[in-house]
Enzyme design. Structure first.
Site, PDB file in Angstrom:
ATOM      1  N   HIS A  56     -71.831   5.145  -8.379  1.00 63.74           N
ATOM      2  CA  HIS A  56     -71.215   5.460  -7.145  1.00 63.74           C
ATOM      3  C   HIS A  56     -71.798   5.002  -5.916  1.00 63.74           C
ATOM      4  O   HIS A  56     -71.224   4.722  -4.881  1.00 63.74           O
ATOM      5  CB  HIS A  56     -71.035   6.923  -6.954  1.00 63.74           C
ATOM      6  CG  HIS A  56     -69.954   7.571  -6.299  1.00 63.74           C
ATOM      7  ND1 HIS A  56     -68.699   7.487  -6.920  1.00 63.74           N
ATOM      8  CD2 HIS A  56     -69.853   8.135  -5.220  1.00 63.74           C
ATOM      9  CE1 HIS A  56     -68.000   8.079  -6.172  1.00 63.74           C
ATOM     10  NE2 HIS A  56     -68.493   8.346  -5.075  1.00 63.74           N
ATOM     11  N   TYR A  70     -68.736   7.384   5.900  1.00 62.92           N
ATOM     12  CA  TYR A  70     -69.026   5.950   5.873  1.00 62.92           C
ATOM     13  C   TYR A  70     -69.621   5.576   7.271  1.00 62.92           C
ATOM     14  O   TYR A  70     -70.487   4.584   7.563  1.00 62.92           O
ATOM     15  CB  TYR A  70     -68.123   4.941   5.443  1.00 62.92           C
ATOM     16  CG  TYR A  70     -67.763   5.100   3.868  1.00 62.92           C
ATOM     17  CD1 TYR A  70     -69.425   5.133   2.882  1.00 62.92           C
ATOM     18  CD2 TYR A  70     -66.850   5.679   3.384  1.00 62.92           C
ATOM     19  CE1 TYR A  70     -68.992   5.395   1.686  1.00 62.92           C
ATOM     20  CE2 TYR A  70     -66.871   6.063   2.088  1.00 62.92           C
ATOM     21  CZ  TYR A  70     -67.882   5.876   1.124  1.00 62.92           C
ATOM     22  OH  TYR A  70     -67.511   6.094  -0.163  1.00 62.92           O
ATOM     23  N   HIS A  78     -58.832   7.163  -1.052  1.00 62.22           N
ATOM     24  CA  HIS A  78     -58.898   8.723  -0.590  1.00 62.22           C
ATOM     25  C   HIS A  78     -57.765   9.218   0.027  1.00 62.22           C
ATOM     26  O   HIS A  78     -56.798   8.656   0.322  1.00 62.22           O
ATOM     27  CB  HIS A  78     -59.789   8.520   0.521  1.00 62.22           C
ATOM     28  CG  HIS A  78     -61.461   8.253   0.605  1.00 62.22           C
ATOM     29  ND1 HIS A  78     -62.330   7.763   1.118  1.00 62.22           N
ATOM     30  CD2 HIS A  78     -62.183   8.257  -0.870  1.00 62.22           C
ATOM     31  CE1 HIS A  78     -63.499   7.710   0.439  1.00 62.22           C
ATOM     32  NE2 HIS A  78     -63.440   7.896  -0.707  1.00 62.22           N
ATOM     33  N   ARG A 119     -69.640   1.676  -5.460  1.00 65.14           N
ATOM     34  CA  ARG A 119     -68.504   2.046  -4.561  1.00 65.14           C
ATOM     35  C   ARG A 119     -69.053   2.218  -2.909  1.00 65.14           C
ATOM     36  O   ARG A 119     -68.094   2.016  -2.208  1.00 65.14           O
ATOM     37  CB  ARG A 119     -67.912   3.284  -5.306  1.00 65.14           C
ATOM     38  CG  ARG A 119     -66.520   3.934  -4.433  1.00 65.14           C
ATOM     39  CD  ARG A 119     -66.029   5.101  -5.205  1.00 65.14           C
ATOM     40  NE  ARG A 119     -65.099   6.073  -4.399  1.00 65.14           N
ATOM     41  CZ  ARG A 119     -63.942   5.601  -4.459  1.00 65.14           C
ATOM     42  NH1 ARG A 119     -63.366   4.512  -5.129  1.00 65.14           N
ATOM     43  NH2 ARG A 119     -62.972   6.528  -3.751  1.00 65.14           N
ATOM     44  N   LYS A 173     -57.939   9.511  -8.684  1.00 66.09           N
ATOM     45  CA  LYS A 173     -57.827  10.948  -8.587  1.00 66.09           C
ATOM     46  C   LYS A 173     -56.460  11.263  -7.973  1.00 66.09           C
ATOM     47  O   LYS A 173     -55.741  10.632  -7.216  1.00 66.09           O
ATOM     48  CB  LYS A 173     -58.818  11.334  -7.618  1.00 66.09           C
ATOM     49  CG  LYS A 173     -60.464  11.499  -8.134  1.00 66.09           C
ATOM     50  CD  LYS A 173     -61.203  12.142  -7.349  1.00 66.09           C
ATOM     51  CE  LYS A 173     -62.577  12.227  -7.772  1.00 66.09           C
ATOM     52  NZ  LYS A 173     -63.435  13.068  -6.904  1.00 66.09           N
ATOM     53  N   ARG A 180     -64.299   3.879  -8.644  1.00 69.63           N
ATOM     54  CA  ARG A 180     -64.962   4.953  -9.462  1.00 69.63           C
ATOM     55  C   ARG A 180     -65.336   4.333 -11.022  1.00 69.63           C
ATOM     56  O   ARG A 180     -64.624   3.593 -11.592  1.00 69.63           O
ATOM     57  CB  ARG A 180     -64.377   6.290  -9.684  1.00 69.63           C
ATOM     58  CG  ARG A 180     -63.969   6.800  -8.153  1.00 69.63           C
ATOM     59  CD  ARG A 180     -62.954   8.060  -8.193  1.00 69.63           C
ATOM     60  NE  ARG A 180     -62.586   8.630  -6.919  1.00 69.63           N
ATOM     61  CZ  ARG A 180     -61.743   8.182  -6.388  1.00 69.63           C
ATOM     62  NH1 ARG A 180     -60.469   7.283  -6.848  1.00 69.63           N
ATOM     63  NH2 ARG A 180     -61.288   8.771  -5.321  1.00 69.63           N
TER      64      ARG A 180
END
Length: 246
Positions: A172, A207, A198, A175, A100, A76
């Site tokens: 992004h 994806y 994730h 990414r 995150k 990110r």
């Protein structure tokens, strides 16, 4: 709507008298929206972008390393600009990323990315800030600064790859490109999830919709129903009509 429902879930256990109203609010469905395929760069477009920075200048060497790191690690933009010297293990050429939710992950670097990073660290110099990527004044680059540099290099790369001119190349998107490269190489969505950091596989499943290779492999394994053969026999009236109009 998400905020309202979150608030009413909070009230659900604190105001039993309003339970009926709370349940009616929680039963309100979310508005349906279009789910688009994730944008990503094709291999030729990606290579043109990575080759855009000038490796004969200090800024070019820095930008080349940043682009390679963004794609290689699927970072990110906040993870990229927040990467610190102490997060790099030079012996194994791997990095530690804090994503995150303060979730940490360790990622190995592809050989080209490791080479680009070494080249930048060799000329980075001693600066007060611990961030890896800094400006000419020794200040850490912001996420908006990286987005600006990316836009410039995308414009240069678009001269070689016309398809880039029609795409919005954002941090992004790099990414997403990393995720598609890993998915196509491993065919394992779990590895993509671990690589990107994730929390759940649900986030990574997007994806699989954008990767056509899995659909092609499925088509090769499918035995479709037979097509009934036959030869069209036109009527005499049709032939006469066609001859009369010719």
């Amino acid at each position: 709507m998400a905020a309202i429902k979150s608030f009413f879930r909070f009230l659900e256990y604190r105001q039993p008298a309003a339970l009926d109203q709370v349940r009616r609010v929680l039963a309100i469905p979310f508005k349906k929206t279009d789910t688009r395929l994730v944008p990503y760069l094709l291999r030729e477009e990606l290579q043109a972008l990575l080759d855009a920075p000038d490796p004969t200048t200090r800024d070019g060497i820095r930008d080349r390393a940043m682009l390679h790191m963004a794609v290689c690690a699927g970072l990110r933009v906040s993870e990229l600009t927040g990467l610190k010297i102490g997060d790099i293990d030079m012996s194994s050429m791997s990095i530690r990323v804090v994503g995150k939710g303060r979730r940490e992950r360790a990622l190995p670097l592809w050989k080209p990315a490791a080479t680009a990073l070494r080249a930048w660290l060799a000329i980075r110099g001693k600066v007060a800030t611990p961030e890896v990527f800094v400006s000419a004044r020794g200040e850490p680059l912001s996420r908006w600064g990286f987005a600006y540099l990316l836009k410039q290099h995308a414009a240069v790369a678009a001269r070689r790859q016309q398809g880039l001119a029609k795409k919005r190349v954002s941090p992004h998107v790099l990414r997403h490109t990393c995720a598609m490269i890993i998915l196509q190489a491993t065919q394992d969505i779990r590895k993509v999830s671990l690589w990107l950091g994730h929390a759940t596989l649900t986030t990574t499943e997007v994806y699989t919709r954008g990767d056509p290779t899995e659909k092609l492999e499925a088509m090769e394994e499918i035995v479709p129903p037979h097509l009934r053969r036959g030869t069209f026999q036109p009527t005499d009236k049709l032939i006469a009509l066609l001859k009369s109009t010719s």
